[in-house]
Design an enzyme around this catalytic site. Structure first.
Site, mmCIF file in Angstrom:
data_model
loop_
_atom_site.group_PDB
_atom_site.id
_atom_site.type_symbol
_atom_site.label_atom_id
_atom_site.label_comp_id
_atom_site.label_asym_id
_atom_site.label_seq_id
_atom_site.Cartn_x
_atom_site.Cartn_y
_atom_site.Cartn_z
ATOM 1 N N HIS A 74 -4.185 1.142 7.785
ATOM 2 C CA HIS A 74 -2.832 1.716 7.784
ATOM 3 C C HIS A 74 -2.745 2.897 6.808
ATOM 4 C CE1 HIS A 74 1.738 1.126 7.889
ATOM 5 N NE2 HIS A 74 1.558 1.967 6.878
ATOM 6 N N GLU A 75 -3.282 2.710 5.602
ATOM 7 C CA GLU A 75 -3.206 3.775 4.588
ATOM 8 C C GLU A 75 -4.108 4.950 4.942
ATOM 9 O OE1 GLU A 75 -0.786 3.583 2.740
ATOM 10 O OE2 GLU A 75 -0.460 1.453 3.078
ATOM 11 N N GLN A 81 2.993 9.931 1.456
ATOM 12 C CA GLN A 81 4.298 9.258 1.447
ATOM 13 C C GLN A 81 5.151 9.677 0.255
ATOM 14 O OE1 GLN A 81 2.425 5.180 2.272
ATOM 15 N NE2 GLN A 81 4.400 5.044 3.303
ATOM 16 N N CYS A 122 6.311 -0.043 7.469
ATOM 17 C CA CYS A 122 5.866 1.113 6.683
ATOM 18 C C CYS A 122 7.017 1.547 5.791
ATOM 19 C CB CYS A 122 5.455 2.252 7.625
ATOM 20 S SG CYS A 122 4.885 3.724 6.753
ATOM 21 N N LEU A 123 6.719 1.802 4.532
ATOM 22 C CA LEU A 123 7.762 2.223 3.596
ATOM 23 C C LEU A 123 8.386 3.555 4.024
ATOM 24 C CD1 LEU A 123 5.958 1.287 0.256
ATOM 25 C CD2 LEU A 123 7.819 0.037 1.377
ATOM 26 N N HIS A 153 -2.436 7.280 7.191
ATOM 27 C CA HIS A 153 -1.484 8.194 6.531
ATOM 28 C C HIS A 153 -2.181 9.471 6.070
ATOM 29 C CE1 HIS A 153 2.337 6.139 6.474
ATOM 30 N NE2 HIS A 153 1.859 5.051 5.888
ATOM 31 N N GLY A 174 0.830 -1.189 0.000
ATOM 32 C CA GLY A 174 0.000 0.000 0.000
ATOM 33 C C GLY A 174 0.868 1.243 0.000
#
Ligand code: NI
Length: 174
Positions: A139-140, A54, A97-98, A143, A49
């Site tokens: 999670h997304e 991000q 997380c990226l 963000h 995702g």
């Protein structure tokens, strides 16, 4: 479809609420190119995702891959999403997380959520997901509200480095 740099914790875009997008704005090439780049960047980073903040862009857009169809091309695109938590005991599982590379933590998430929003053409979406897909959606969505998985952990003692080996259960990077 160029890959763009993913911003990391400390970048203000990760801590600012993203803004909604008007239908006219959504149709602009700038936004459609952003969505393409988000999908490409997510796949290049082996993520499941990615949210627009991000990439340093404060728009309410995220993309994800259904955990059951990781090998399929494309991605689910959600614009101006709203995620409603449905009743159920929280499930703990590992998340990465990226934008927080190298770290994993155990994060409680609702087992089922209802997702409302629109796709990249502005067509309405309204569906219910459970399990790993519910986790990546939560999670997304976080963000887009300036939150990261660390904020959702109730035991920071579970934080660990990915390079020290896989945790006991599955994990996801988004
Ligand atoms: Ni993330």
């Amino acid at each position: 479809m160029p890959v763009r740099p993913i911003v990391r914790l400390g970048h203000p875009a990760l801590r600012a609420p993203a803004l909604p997008i008007t239908p006219a704005r959504l149709a602009e090439p700038f936004v459609q190119e952003l969505i393409e780049d988000m999908i490409e960047t997510m796949r290049e980073a082996s993520g499941i995702g990615l949210a627009a903040p991000q990439l340093g862009v404060g728009m309410q857009i995220f993309v994800y891959r259904r955990p059951t169809s990781m090998r399929e091309p494309g991605a689910v695109v959600l614009v101006d999403p709203c995620v409603i938590l449905l009743p159920g005991e929280p499930i703990y599982d590992w998340e990465g997380c990226l934008s927080i590379p190298g770290l994993l933590g155990l994060v409680p998430r609702s087992p089922r959520v209802r997702v409302k929003g629109s796709d990249r053409q502005g067509r309405p979406l309204d569906y219910v997901v459970a399990g790993p897909e519910a986790r990546v959606v939560q999670h997304e969505f976080d963000h887009l509200r300036g939150r990261v998985f660390l904020d959702r952990m109730d035991d920071l003692n579970t934080l660990r480095f990915e390079s020290d080996g896989p945790p006991a259960r599955g994990l996801s990077h988004s």
